[in-house]
Design an enzyme around this catalytic site. Structure first.
Site, PDB file in Angstrom:
ATOM      1  N   HIS A 152      -0.357   6.265   2.164  1.00  0.00           N
ATOM      2  CA  HIS A 152       0.715   5.080   2.349  1.00  0.00           C
ATOM      3  C   HIS A 152       1.944   5.509   2.938  1.00  0.00           C
ATOM      4  CE1 HIS A 152       2.892   2.006   0.789  1.00  0.00           C
ATOM      5  NE2 HIS A 152       2.392   0.790   2.000  1.00  0.00           N
ATOM      6  N   HIS A 172       3.578  -1.906   8.471  1.00  0.00           N
ATOM      7  CA  HIS A 172       4.261  -3.587   8.166  1.00  0.00           C
ATOM      8  C   HIS A 172       4.564  -4.670   8.958  1.00  0.00           C
ATOM      9  CE1 HIS A 172       3.976  -0.305   3.982  1.00  0.00           C
ATOM     10  NE2 HIS A 172       3.541  -1.336   4.260  1.00  0.00           N
ATOM     11  N   HIS A 181      -4.399  -1.441   5.013  1.00  0.00           N
ATOM     12  CA  HIS A 181      -4.415  -1.822   3.508  1.00  0.00           C
ATOM     13  C   HIS A 181      -5.725  -1.538   3.233  1.00  0.00           C
ATOM     14  CE1 HIS A 181      -0.192  -2.361   3.624  1.00  0.00           C
ATOM     15  NE2 HIS A 181       0.066  -1.306   2.933  1.00  0.00           N
ATOM     16  N   HIS A 302       3.711  -9.838  -1.567  1.00  0.00           N
ATOM     17  CA  HIS A 302       3.486  -8.805  -1.799  1.00  0.00           C
ATOM     18  C   HIS A 302       4.190  -8.246  -2.428  1.00  0.00           C
ATOM     19  CE1 HIS A 302       3.443  -5.410   0.957  1.00  0.00           C
ATOM     20  NE2 HIS A 302       2.072  -5.044  -0.120  1.00  0.00           N
ATOM     21  N   HIS A 306       5.802  -5.737  -5.971  1.00  0.00           N
ATOM     22  CA  HIS A 306       6.012  -4.616  -5.516  1.00  0.00           C
ATOM     23  C   HIS A 306       7.660  -4.763  -6.639  1.00  0.00           C
ATOM     24  CE1 HIS A 306       3.831  -2.342  -2.994  1.00  0.00           C
ATOM     25  NE2 HIS A 306       3.386  -3.076  -2.461  1.00  0.00           N
ATOM     26  N   PHE A 323       8.936   1.534  -0.039  1.00  0.00           N
ATOM     27  CA  PHE A 323       6.952   1.812   0.481  1.00  0.00           C
ATOM     28  C   PHE A 323       7.175   3.631   0.027  1.00  0.00           C
ATOM     29  CE2 PHE A 323       7.886  -2.010   3.654  1.00  0.00           C
ATOM     30  CZ  PHE A 323       6.808  -2.689   2.421  1.00  0.00           C
ATOM     31  N   HIS A 336      -3.161  -4.069  -4.543  1.00  0.00           N
ATOM     32  CA  HIS A 336      -3.093  -5.111  -2.828  1.00  0.00           C
ATOM     33  C   HIS A 336      -4.984  -4.785  -2.463  1.00  0.00           C
ATOM     34  CE1 HIS A 336      -0.774  -3.633   0.223  1.00  0.00           C
ATOM     35  NE2 HIS A 336       0.156  -3.074  -0.789  1.00  0.00           N
TER      36      HIS A 336
HETATM   37 CU1  C2O Z   1       1.960  -0.980   2.139  1.00  0.00          CU
HETATM   38 CU2  C2O Z   1       1.684  -3.250  -1.273  1.00  0.00          CU
HETATM   39  O1  C2O Z   1       2.270  -2.347   0.502  1.00  0.00           O
END
Ligand code: C2O
Length: 583
Positions: A152, A172, A181, A302, A306, A323, A336
């Site tokens: 990631h 992103h 993802h 999303h 986070h 990230f 995810h």
């Molecule tokens: Cu690539 Cu939830 O982030």
């Protein structure tokens, strides 16, 4: 002699990075890590990762698909100046790359991803065991949790350049978000299954869009799934705020559930009537192909979740809040899985059989991952579009947000009168060409220290349903810049007259949100002008249905309010707001 120096430096680096990984205390690292690490990284980078010229031929430039230049993996530094190197020690470029093939499903039974809150103890134990084994592998093993998490980091901090370009490859805030993802989880899940010898193993999804799943799953706070770097005030049984901002509004659980459902309705239905709005902007190769506009779900829940999960005690809310570190927290994967599931749900709601986009720039963009058999695989977006072919499915669950269409906070008639009076007052107090009437702020970007209100003229009104189905009316907030790529958030409202501090997604006036989640890492050497293009972000919000509900579809103007949240507006500037019609 030279060989020995190289070797010693490499060994020391591995030790530092590993020690850093296993240290639970990020604070400690902030204080001690940077200097030694910095020096070492630069030395070793020069010696071992000498970038070579990429030889893979391919088309590139605006309108072309993206691929990573595997021979140019480079370290990054976090904003707090901690070294971050997600590149594997054994260079990717030296591995043989094979093209992805769909799994042969006769041999590989369907994996069913279940809602985390419905898992039985046996399943939880199995999941814990798989992650524990993954965490016990040596950190240079492609199946180790360390390397999985770094997948990631590689694609989010700009560790790779694009093929034939020094422009960074990032996944992103564009149409690559969902497919990348999906591919990552696909391989990750199969690796977990392999580690426990179970080829039906499937990741659970954190069903935060359903009232029963809005609390963090209990089992992620135990065993191998636990992570210390989380906001402890958000542990069970706190109901997540899907539109969370760090200023935090504490609501009663039932009230928070209602807000969440209305928010989901907006992000999945009324705000997401077109692929561009749901999946994000059309990123293509090279600097001219750059764009920076996430789809509804990527922005929130999303990004917001986070931030909600990450620890407020860490400089960038690590792990989940930045990230580069997000996938180090095991909750990343069930989070995810739900994001991936919502992509599928959205497609089903649209009843569309065709791919969301037909451009080769999307379909042929590619990523590389190690599969469960340690083959280094190149997978394209076009390979990721059919989950049945990928061999997995989602356990069906209610979608209560479908019935949560928001209502106006203030009756439209009253609101219209108030807005007219406000406008008349403004005219008395300020010159006729008052800036707030200009949707385009001119050469001067506007800072969002406090709420900015603009009046927009609508070129088309009272369109038929067919016209609306064909082209969605969208608000576009453009030229958004976030100073230092820090966490930042603002909400957008249409014809808002109610109190902006307390009004949120429950109100139909709510048109969407902008959330900047920091990468938490910069490139070495520091990004120059190319980052400028990438720093400018765009927010597109579908408003056709909202305007109908606000009885504003016949009006030739709408008032738009940009309301900064959590004190982050001082870091945000905006160039303007306009209306666009999205096909
Ligand atoms: Cu690539 Cu939830 O982030």
């Amino acid at each position: 002699m030279g060989q020995h120096v190289q070797l010693a430096a490499a060994v020391l680096l591995v030790f530092l990075l590993t020690a850093r990984w296993y240290s639970d205390d990020l604070r400690e690292l902030v204080e001690d890590g940077p200097r030694v690490g910095h020096l070492l990284l630069q030395t070793v980078y020069g010696l071992v990762w000498r970038p070579s010229v990429d030889v893979r031929a391919g088309d590139y430039g605006v309108g072309y698909p993206l691929a990573a230049n595997l021979s140019a993996c480079h370290p990054s530094f976090t904003d707090a100046n901690r070294p971050t190197n997600c590149c594997p020690l054994r260079r990717d470029a030296d591995q043989r790359v094979i093209d992805f093939e769909l799994p042969k499903l006769v041999q590989s039974p369907l994996r069913v991803r279940r809602a985390a809150h419905l898992l039985n103890n046996e399943y939880i134990a199995k999941y814990q065991r798989a992650v524990a084994i993954m965490k016990s592998l040596p950190s240079d093993h492609p199946h180790s949790f360390f390397r999985q998490a770094n997948n990631h980091c590689l694609y989010c901090t700009g560790s790779y350049d694009q093929v034939n370009s020094s422009f960074l490859f990032k996944i992103h805030r564009s149409w690559l978000f969902f497919p990348w993802h999906r591919a990552f989880l696909f391989f990750h899940e199969r690796i977990l299954g392999k580690l426990i010898g179970d080829d039906t193993f499937a990741l659970p999804y954190w069903n935060w869009d359903n009232p029963d799943g809005m609390v963090m799953p209990e089992f992620v706070n135990e065993g191998a799934l636990n992570n210390e770097q989380r906001d402890y005030t958000h542990l069970p049984s706190n109901v997540a705020d899907l539109n969370y901002h760090v200023g935090e509004i504490r609501r009663q659980p039932e009230q928070q559930v209602a807000v969440n459902l209305a928010f989901m309705y907006h992000q999945m239905v009324s705000g997401a009537k077109k692929p561009d709005l749901f999946l994000g902007c059309k990123l293509t190769a090279g600097p001219e192909g750059a764009c920076n506009g996430p789809g509804t779900i990527e922005g929130a829940p999303h990004n917001t979740l986070h931030t909600w999960v990450g620890s407020g005690l860490n400089p960038e809310r690590e792990n989940m809040g930045a990230f580069y570190s997000a996938a180090r927290d095991p909750i990343f994967y069930p989070h995810h899985a739900n994001i991936d599931r919502l992509w599928e749900v959205w497609r089903k709601l649209r009843e569309s059989a065709v791919p969301d986009f037909t451009e080769s720039a999307w379909l042929d963009s590619s990523f590389t991952f190690y599969d469960e058999n340690l083959r280094f695989v190149r997978i394209k977006v076009r390979d990721c579009l059919d989950i049945a072919k990928l061999g997995y499915a989602y356990q069906n669950i209610d979608l209560p947000w479908l019935q949560a269409r928001p209502k106006p906070a203030v009756s439209p008639e009253i609101a219209r009168n108030i807005l007219k009076k406000k406008e008349a007052m403004d005219r008395l107090l300020t010159p006729a060409n008052l800036i707030r009437e200009a949707a385009f702020f001119g050469n001067q970007e506007r800072a969002l220290e406090s709420t900015v209100r603009v009046k927009l003229h609508r070129s088309r009104r009272s369109r038929s349903q067919a016209e609306k189905a064909d082209e969605e009316e969208a608000l576009v907030v453009y030229g958004i810049r976030v100073k230092g790529d820090t966490y930042a958030k603002f909400d957008v409202f249409v014809n808002l007259v109610a109190d902006e501090e307390t009004t949120g997604p429950l109100a139909r006036e709510f048109a969407g949100t902008f959330v900047n989640m920091p990468r938490g890492a910069r490139r070495v050497p520091p990004e120059s002008s190319q980052s400028d293009v990438l720093m400018k972000k765009t927010l597109k919000l579908g408003i056709s249905e909202l305007l109908e509900d606000l009885e504003a579809d016949q009006d030739d103007t709408v008032w738009v309010s940009l309301v900064p949240r959590g004190g982050t507006g001082v870091n945000i500037t905006v160039e303007g707001v306009r209306i666009e019609f999205v096909r």
